[in-house]
Design an enzyme around this catalytic site. Structure first.
Site, mmCIF file in Angstrom:
data_model
loop_
_atom_site.group_PDB
_atom_site.id
_atom_site.type_symbol
_atom_site.label_atom_id
_atom_site.label_comp_id
_atom_site.label_asym_id
_atom_site.label_seq_id
_atom_site.Cartn_x
_atom_site.Cartn_y
_atom_site.Cartn_z
ATOM 1 N N TYR A 99 0.834 -1.475 -0.108
ATOM 2 C CA TYR A 99 -0.089 -0.016 -0.092
ATOM 3 C C TYR A 99 0.868 1.183 -0.026
ATOM 4 O O TYR A 99 0.715 2.123 0.884
ATOM 5 C CB TYR A 99 -1.040 -0.297 1.119
ATOM 6 N N HIS A 124 2.860 4.587 -0.563
ATOM 7 C CA HIS A 124 2.640 6.088 -0.711
ATOM 8 C C HIS A 124 4.111 6.553 -1.180
ATOM 9 O O HIS A 124 5.080 6.201 -1.203
ATOM 10 C CB HIS A 124 2.039 6.552 0.680
ATOM 11 N N GLU A 125 3.882 8.098 -0.964
ATOM 12 C CA GLU A 125 5.199 8.645 -1.430
ATOM 13 C C GLU A 125 6.282 8.500 -0.429
ATOM 14 O O GLU A 125 7.632 8.877 -0.724
ATOM 15 C CB GLU A 125 4.979 10.490 -1.658
ATOM 16 N N GLY A 126 6.032 8.263 0.935
ATOM 17 C CA GLY A 126 6.962 7.946 1.884
ATOM 18 C C GLY A 126 7.968 6.736 1.172
ATOM 19 O O GLY A 126 9.218 6.863 1.328
ATOM 20 N N HIS A 127 7.117 5.760 0.909
ATOM 21 C CA HIS A 127 7.844 4.492 0.336
ATOM 22 C C HIS A 127 8.776 4.948 -0.773
ATOM 23 O O HIS A 127 9.760 4.275 -1.173
ATOM 24 C CB HIS A 127 6.902 3.272 -0.060
ATOM 25 N N GLY A 185 12.090 3.991 6.733
ATOM 26 C CA GLY A 185 11.638 5.420 6.932
ATOM 27 C C GLY A 185 11.935 5.877 8.373
ATOM 28 O O GLY A 185 11.598 5.117 9.353
ATOM 29 N N GLN A 186 12.113 7.262 8.636
ATOM 30 C CA GLN A 186 12.560 7.648 9.983
ATOM 31 C C GLN A 186 10.937 7.724 10.604
ATOM 32 O O GLN A 186 11.000 7.843 11.780
ATOM 33 C CB GLN A 186 13.106 8.639 9.898
#
Lengths: 279, 279
Positions: free
Chosen positions: A32, A34-37, A147-148
Site C-alpha cells: 500500500y 505511498h510517497e514515503g515508500h 523510513g524515519q
C-alpha cells in the site's frame, strides 16, 4: 520489473546479479505504497544497481486485536509505483512462503523494544526483527532502506544489524508529509474526513515542541508538556504516548543534549498514528 | 594459515576469497580441539576451497554456575591442529569483539530448545543460536560443520537455518569415539582416572538399547529402561536425562518408526557428559 512470490526465485535473481558484479538495495515494505515508500525506493535506485522491494504484510508483527486483516492492500498500484520508480524486483510472498508450519525461530532484543510502541505492542518488534532478518538473509543486499517515520523500528534494526553482524548498511530516510504536515502512512486511509483534519495535530504538537527547542528550551518535561497541551486541544485525539528519548538507546532523557527523538503515538478515533522529530 | 581476532579481518579475508570465486566452509568451535573437531575440519577441507575455524568460548551459552571459567583452552595446540588439517584461517575473537557493551539482541526458538539439554540449561540454546547467527553473518560460508555429538544443537541450528533463511548448508558429522567407546569431548579432560573409566557407561548404555533395537524392539519405554538400568549399575554415574525423541522435532516418541534420537546426559562425578545414537 519482475514480481516473484518465492524465496527461491529471489535468490536465483540476486545470484545472477551478483555474478554480474551488481550492487543490490532492499526496501522492505508492507505494501500500500505511498510517497514515503517512494522516497525510499528512489534513494535505493540512486544508490544501487538493482533494487528489490518486498511487499509483505507480516503477521508476526501484529498483536491480537490489531489491524492485520484490515491492513490495506493494493498490489496493482504498488507494482506500478515500483516499476515507475525503477525497482528491478518485487518480492511478494504469501505468509506460508515466509512461515512454514513448523516455524518457531525468532530474533529479538532486550533493549530498545520495551518503551514507545513496544509498550502497547509487546510482540511487535520481535516480529519486525524476525521478518527483517529473514529478508536480509533471502536478499543479502548491500544496503537496506527504512523510513524515519517508524523511528523506533529504524533504531531497533540498526541495533540488530550491529549486534548480529549483518554486513548490510542501513539507510534511514526522512519522513514524507502531506501538504498540511500529516506524516504519510498507509494507515491514514482508515481516517474519515473529520479525523483526517484532526490528525494534523500530531505534526503540529511536535512542531510546537520543536519551536520551543529552537528558542533554546532544553527541558524534556517542558517540551513534552507542550506536545500534550497541543494534543489535548484536539477532541478527536487521544495520546497513547509522548516520549522524549535518546536517539540511540531510546531511553528517556531529562535534558536535551545530543541526538534526541521526540516520538508520539496518538489515537485519532480508532486509528493509531505515530509521528516524530529528531532534534 | 592466518589467526585473526577481529571481525573486520575475517570479512576482509573472506571478501578476497570470494573475489577469486573460492568456496568457504566454517567450523564453529569452542577450541580445545580433539579428533571430533578434526573430523569436522577434515570434511570441510575436503568440501571447500577455504576453511575458517572459529575458536570462541561463548559466554552467552553458559548459565550461572556452569563451567565458563574452567572450560579448557589451548590455542597453541588448536592452531597446530587446524594448520595440519589444512584450515586457512582461525577466527579467535575476544568476548568484547563479539559482544560490545550495548549488545542486547538474541536469536531463539519456541520449539526444540526446551527439552533434553534445554531443561537443565535453559539459556544455552539462545546463546548458541545467537553466536552461530553472528558467525554465519561474519563469515558467510557456503557450508558449516557441526558434530552429531551435540545432537540437539545440530537439530536446533538446522531448524534456525531453515526458519531464518540462512543460505548455508549445514553438514552434520558422526561422533568420534575413544578406543573404549567414550565420545570425544573437551570436557573429558575434567575426569579423574576413576571417572574416566566409569564414563564408558554412557556409550555402553546406548549400545545396549541399540542392540535391543536391532533385535526388533520398537518400544521407547523398553529401550529407555535398558539405558537407565545400565547407567544405574555404575555408581559414579548420575543420569540427568535419558530421552528418546523424534530426530527432527525432538518431541518424545512412544514407538520407534522413523529417524529417532536416543540422547542421554549423565553426571560422572561433577562432570556432565552427553552422548547419543540416531536410530
Amino acid at each position: 520489473m519482475k514480481i516473484v512470490e518465492t524465496i527461491a526465485e529471489v535468490r536465483a535473481q540476486v545470484k545472477e546479479w551478483r555474478a554480474q558484479g551488481l550492487s543490490v538495495g532492499l526496501v522492505p515494505t508492507m505494501g500500500y505504497l505511498h510517497e514515503g515508500h517512494k522516497s525510499l525506493i528512489d534513494r535505493a535506485v540512486a544508490e544501487n544497481d538493482k533494487v528489490v522491494v518486498s511487499v509483505f504484510v507480516n503477521p508476526m508483527q501484529f498483536g491480537v486485536g490489531e489491524d492485520l486483516e484490515s491492513y490495506p492492500r493494493d498490489m496493482e498500484r504498488d507494482s506500478a509505483l515500483c516499476e515507475n520508480a525503477g525497482a528491478a524486483l518485487i518480492f511478494h510472498p504469501q505468509p506460508e512462503e515466509m512461515y512454514h508450519k513448523d516455524f518457531s525461530s525468532f530474533v529479538d532484543m532486550n533493549t530498545l523494544t520495551k518503551g514507545l510502541c513496544g509498550k502497547t505492542r509487546p510482540i511487535h518488534f520481535r516480529g519486525v526483527c524476525t521478518v527483517v532478518s529473514k529478508l536480509f538473509n533471502i536478499v543479502q543486499p548491500d544496503k537496506a532502506y527504512f523510513g524515519q517515520k517508524d523511528a523506533q523500528q529504524l533504531a531497533v534494526i540498526r541495533h540488530m544489524v550491529s549486534d548480529l553482524n549483518f554486513g548490510i548498511e542501513i539507510v534511514g530516510c526522512p519522513i514524507v508529509r502531506e501538504a498540511d504536515g500529516l506524516a504519510k502512512s498507509s494507515r491514514n486511509t482508515y481516517l474519515n474526513e473529520q479525523e483526517r483534519k484532526a490528525a494534523v495535530v500530531l505534526n503540529q504538537s511536535l512542531q510546537a515542541a520543536q519551536d520551543l527547542y529552537e528558542n533554546g528550551e532544553r527541558s524534556a518535561a517542558v517540551l513534552s508538556a507542550a506536545i500534550r497541551e497541543k494534543l489535548a486541544a484536539e477532541p478527536l485525539a487521544k495520546p497513547d504516548y509522548v516520549e522524549i528519548v535518546d536517539w540511540n538507546t531510546l531511553e528517556p532523557v531529562e535534558t536535551i543534549q545530543d541526538s534526541v527523538l521526540m516520538a508520539i503515538a496518538v489515537y485519532i478515533g480508532k486509528t493509531r498514528l505515530i509521528d516524530n522529530r529528531i532534534l
